[in-house]
Scaffold this active site. Structure first.
Site, PDB file in Angstrom:
ATOM      1  N   CYS A  74      35.212  56.446  32.564  1.00  0.00           N
ATOM      2  CA  CYS A  74      34.067  56.303  31.965  1.00  0.00           C
ATOM      3  C   CYS A  74      32.826  56.403  32.836  1.00  0.00           C
ATOM      4  O   CYS A  74      33.244  54.777  33.707  1.00  0.00           O
ATOM      5  CB  CYS A  74      33.583  54.494  30.723  1.00  0.00           C
ATOM      6  SG  CYS A  74      31.806  54.695  30.414  1.00  0.00           S
ATOM      7  N   CYS A 185      29.090  63.063  31.604  1.00  0.00           N
ATOM      8  CA  CYS A 185      29.165  61.385  30.713  1.00  0.00           C
ATOM      9  C   CYS A 185      30.623  61.943  29.802  1.00  0.00           C
ATOM     10  O   CYS A 185      30.816  63.129  29.261  1.00  0.00           O
ATOM     11  CB  CYS A 185      28.976  61.176  29.125  1.00  0.00           C
ATOM     12  SG  CYS A 185      28.865  60.360  28.080  1.00  0.00           S
TER      13      CYS A 185
HETATM   14  N1  DGL Z   1      31.289  57.498  27.931  1.00  0.00           N
HETATM   15  C1  DGL Z   1      30.616  56.671  28.783  1.00  0.00           C
HETATM   16  C2  DGL Z   1      30.073  57.617  30.517  1.00  0.00           C
HETATM   17  O1  DGL Z   1      30.691  58.363  30.299  1.00  0.00           O
HETATM   18  C3  DGL Z   1      29.329  55.971  28.459  1.00  0.00           C
HETATM   19  C4  DGL Z   1      28.708  56.508  27.365  1.00  0.00           C
HETATM   20  C5  DGL Z   1      28.422  55.502  26.707  1.00  0.00           C
HETATM   21  O2  DGL Z   1      28.997  54.521  26.244  1.00  0.00           O
HETATM   22  O3  DGL Z   1      26.610  55.493  27.170  1.00  0.00           O
HETATM   23  O4  DGL Z   1      29.231  57.755  30.689  1.00  0.00           O
END
Ligand code: DGL
Length: 293
Positions: A74, A185
């Protein structure tokens, strides 16, 4: 920690499955323990301190469940939590960051779009990343992807609402000459088919899943933690690694996405990982609010 222990992989929700897919492809002998913190998704709209504390809570949980290494799959949690997670230096912690460096190398026009969460884009780590990799004459157009993670968490990767958001965020980048788009993301790789349908070949899309898997491999090698991979048919420990999937919310969304993307998918289990987060999101007691305690 034994080398056949699992690797913890964590995201705010389903997005980390895009990284898990790449890890499974490169390191099929590794057992993986995935945690989707969907109860608190989207992370991208949450305060910095929350993100750090939640990352630490999940790190502790996967360690208690026997993980030998941790992949923060993430960008948002990495931006705000990876430094704290690495503070004691006691296990390999691999984070993800927007692919600014490969994008800078790939762009011919020198104009590069970056789609990431608001929390990633405002972080000091991201500012540092941009400062390190922006070549002379290059421009990065950074856009928070408000609303996209919510849609993906709901299993929607190509509705007219999603396409309208993509158009709102990406069309202005293309109009300013962007030829490269960083998917900053880990949820956004699920939007690649929709982006390609809508923008054709106008953009080179930069996703870092495979690079993270390679970085994980290097870290495991360095710490002598790679799972055994012997081809001996009698060698059960050297066979394909196992997969465990956990979520802090309803299991259906993660189950559906995992079934769509992966093979041999187990039942998703819902778990509670309250720890610090319960203190953060608990309502303030009336006495405390009145300054009485
Ligand atoms: N998948 C996440 C990232 O790479 C987080 C997305 C979220 O929960 O806003 O930033």
């Amino acid at each position: 920690m034994p080398s056949n222990a699992p690797i913890g992989v964590f995201d705010s929700g389903l997005g980390g499955l895009s990284v898990l897919q790449a890890v499974r492809a490169l390191l099929p002998h590794e057992s993986l323990l995935y945690v989707a913190d969907s109860r608190y998704a989207p992370y991208g709209e949450r305060p910095d301190a929350f993100l750090e504390q939640r990352s630490l809570a999940i790190g502790r949980w996967v360690r208690e469940h026997g993980a030998k290494a941790f992949v923060v799959a993430c960008n948002t949690a990495t931006a705000h939590g990876v430094a704290a997670l690495r503070a004691d230096g006691s296990w390999p912690v691999v984070g993800v960051e927007p692919g600014i460096k490969p994008a800078a190398a790939a762009s011919r026009s020198g104009v590069i779009g970056v789609l990431a969460t608001a929390a990633t884009l405002r972080s000091a780590r991201f500012a540092d990343l941009l400062a390190r990799h922006t070549a002379q004459g290059q421009r990065f157009l950074c856009q928070p992807g408000h609303g996209l993670v919510e849609r993906i968490e709901a299993g929607d990767v190509d509705s007219s609402e999603v396409v309208a958001l993509l158009d709102k965020y990406i069309a202005p980048m293309v109009a300013q000459g962007a030829d490269t788009l960083v998917l900053g993301c880990t949820h956004y790789p699920f939007l690649i088919p929709a982006i390609e349908r809508h923008f054709g070949t106008a953009l080179t899309l930069i996703d870092t899943g495979a690079a993270i898997a390679r970085q994980l491999q290097r870290r495991l090698e360095a710490d002598d933690l790679l799972a055994p991979s012997r081809n001996d048919v009698d060698d059960v420990q050297g066979s394909t690694g196992s997969l465990q999937l956990f979520t802090t919310a309803n299991a259906n969304a993660l189950q559906t996405m995992a079934d769509r993307l992966l093979t041999n998918v187990p039942r998703v289990a819902t778990v509670e990982i309250p720890e610090t987060a319960s203190a953060i999101d608990a309502p303030i007691a009336p006495q405390a609010a009145a300054g009485l305690v």
